[in-house]
Design a protein around this motif. Structure first.
Motif, mmCIF file in Angstrom:
data_model
loop_
_atom_site.group_PDB
_atom_site.id
_atom_site.type_symbol
_atom_site.label_atom_id
_atom_site.label_comp_id
_atom_site.label_asym_id
_atom_site.label_seq_id
_atom_site.Cartn_x
_atom_site.Cartn_y
_atom_site.Cartn_z
ATOM 1 N N VAL A 56 8.759 2.382 7.868
ATOM 2 C CA VAL A 56 7.421 2.830 7.591
ATOM 3 C C VAL A 56 6.358 2.362 8.602
ATOM 4 O O VAL A 56 5.132 2.180 9.321
ATOM 5 C CB VAL A 56 7.143 3.106 6.354
ATOM 6 C CG1 VAL A 56 5.723 3.052 6.404
ATOM 7 C CG2 VAL A 56 8.026 4.336 6.258
ATOM 8 N N GLU A 79 2.427 13.414 0.590
ATOM 9 C CA GLU A 79 0.997 14.201 0.416
ATOM 10 C C GLU A 79 0.197 13.946 -1.520
ATOM 11 O O GLU A 79 -1.461 13.558 -0.785
ATOM 12 C CB GLU A 79 0.838 14.873 1.520
ATOM 13 C CG GLU A 79 1.227 15.137 2.745
ATOM 14 C CD GLU A 79 0.661 14.364 3.598
ATOM 15 O OE1 GLU A 79 -0.789 14.265 3.810
ATOM 16 O OE2 GLU A 79 1.099 14.432 4.961
ATOM 17 N N LYS A 115 3.509 11.425 10.115
ATOM 18 C CA LYS A 115 4.611 11.400 8.898
ATOM 19 C C LYS A 115 5.626 11.810 8.404
ATOM 20 O O LYS A 115 6.864 11.847 8.319
ATOM 21 C CB LYS A 115 3.608 11.578 7.344
ATOM 22 C CG LYS A 115 2.458 10.748 7.720
ATOM 23 C CD LYS A 115 3.238 9.579 7.342
ATOM 24 C CE LYS A 115 1.829 7.982 7.667
ATOM 25 N NZ LYS A 115 1.620 7.667 9.381
ATOM 26 N N PHE A 117 4.435 6.488 0.131
ATOM 27 C CA PHE A 117 6.011 6.398 0.679
ATOM 28 C C PHE A 117 7.011 5.707 -0.571
ATOM 29 O O PHE A 117 8.245 6.843 -0.379
ATOM 30 C CB PHE A 117 5.950 5.578 1.809
ATOM 31 C CG PHE A 117 7.428 4.905 2.147
ATOM 32 C CD1 PHE A 117 8.594 6.438 2.596
ATOM 33 C CD2 PHE A 117 8.512 4.138 1.941
ATOM 34 C CE1 PHE A 117 9.488 6.384 3.621
ATOM 35 C CE2 PHE A 117 9.888 4.775 2.354
ATOM 36 C CZ PHE A 117 9.919 5.772 2.788
ATOM 37 N N ASN A 142 8.075 14.842 2.567
ATOM 38 C CA ASN A 142 6.466 14.554 3.260
ATOM 39 C C ASN A 142 5.454 15.091 1.807
ATOM 40 O O ASN A 142 4.755 14.340 2.362
ATOM 41 C CB ASN A 142 6.735 15.293 4.704
ATOM 42 C CG ASN A 142 5.348 15.222 4.789
ATOM 43 O OD1 ASN A 142 5.014 14.167 5.733
ATOM 44 N ND2 ASN A 142 4.367 16.597 4.803
ATOM 45 N N PHE A 152 -1.137 12.575 9.157
ATOM 46 C CA PHE A 152 -1.439 13.456 7.692
ATOM 47 C C PHE A 152 -1.739 14.391 8.184
ATOM 48 O O PHE A 152 -1.552 15.521 9.095
ATOM 49 C CB PHE A 152 -1.997 12.546 6.362
ATOM 50 C CG PHE A 152 -2.683 11.144 6.372
ATOM 51 C CD1 PHE A 152 -1.214 10.556 6.205
ATOM 52 C CD2 PHE A 152 -3.748 10.562 6.169
ATOM 53 C CE1 PHE A 152 -1.139 9.058 6.002
ATOM 54 C CE2 PHE A 152 -3.704 8.937 5.866
ATOM 55 C CZ PHE A 152 -2.018 8.807 5.621
ATOM 56 N N VAL A 184 -0.564 4.073 1.866
ATOM 57 C CA VAL A 184 0.548 5.096 2.829
ATOM 58 C C VAL A 184 1.816 3.870 2.494
ATOM 59 O O VAL A 184 2.693 5.033 1.510
ATOM 60 C CB VAL A 184 0.649 4.427 4.223
ATOM 61 C CG1 VAL A 184 1.442 4.866 4.804
ATOM 62 C CG2 VAL A 184 -0.632 4.960 5.196
#
Length: 244
Positions: A57, A88, A65, A34, A84, A126, A30
């Motif tokens: 975060v 992803e 998210k 990010f 975003n 997600f 993650v």
């Protein structure tokens, strides 16, 4: 080891499980995704601004998210959506490169709960495309009856800490007659709040992800487990108390 708070015994007919950090090992993915996303939007990795964003975060692990990015970019919807999408994409790339593994004992725990007659649903903060990439990487497409992401709950697409995904799991499966027959498990305070707000009879925190026992308890966890591998035993114990 299981540590418990006083709770009303119940029979868990529906089990709603988080993915990253709970059933799927996160291993820093993650944060890596990010960093890639924020860098694309001009936030230099390692700067005070980047570190401040990463702290947020970490604190909001488990939340949808897109909601996190909306906060970080001050409500700038275009920027949040761009971030975003890049998040992803980056996360999916890491999964595709093989950086994805189940938490030890997770698959077996899910199998035990299903064998006990419980309906199991996997949820995530997600997007669907990322959730599907994880399921494919693990070979979990047919492991559970249903998988849900925030967009599956309706036009608002609200993720945790809202109860929407837990309640959507109930409505779509019809597995329980009472919200108290739901068990929720996750590794973040947001998972706990979601389960409590949905009225779940058991809300179990696990210590394999983002938040520790104090944070999980503070958000309402009724039980805290070392990992999801201990969940079948806990639910069986609660069944015995209920007299089933």
């Amino acid at each position: 080891m299981v540590t418990m708070s006083p709770t009303t015994p119940h029979t868990a007919k529906l089990v709603v499980l988080d993915m990253a950090g709970t059933t799927v090992a996160d291993d820093g993915l993650v944060e890596r995704a990010f960093t890639a996303a924020s860098s694309l939007l001009g936030v230099e990795p390692g700067t005070p601004e980047s570190e401040k964003m990463l702290a947020y975060v970490r604190a909001t692990m488990g939340e949808s998210k897109i909601s996190v990015f909306r906060h970080l970019f001050g409500g700038d919807e275009d920027k949040a959506r761009r971030a975003n999408a890049e998040f992803e994409r980056a996360y999916g790339q890491l999964v595709g490169e093989g950086h994805c593994a189940p938490v030890d004992g997770a698959r077996e725990a899910i199998g035990r709960m299903r064998d006990a007659g419980r309906t199991v649903v996997l949820t995530t903060g997600f997007a669907r495309v990322t959730q599907d990439a994880i399921l494919d990487a693990l070979g979990w497409r047919d492991l559970v009856e249903l998988t849900l992401c925030p967009a599956d709950t309706g036009p608002a697409g609200r993720g945790r800490p809202y109860p929407d995904m837990v309640l959507a799991a109930l409505l779509r499966t019809g597995a329980a007659d009472d919200v108290r027959e739901i068990a929720v498990a996750g590794d973040t305070a947001y998972d706990m709040r979601s389960g409590i707000r949905a009225g779940a009879g058991a809300v179990a925190g696990v210590l394999t992800g983002a938040h520790g026992e104090d944070e999980l308890r503070g958000a309402g966890a009724t039980h805290v487990l070392g990992s999801v591998a201990g969940l079948p035993e806990l639910l069986d114990e609660l069944d015995v108390r209920e007299g089933t």
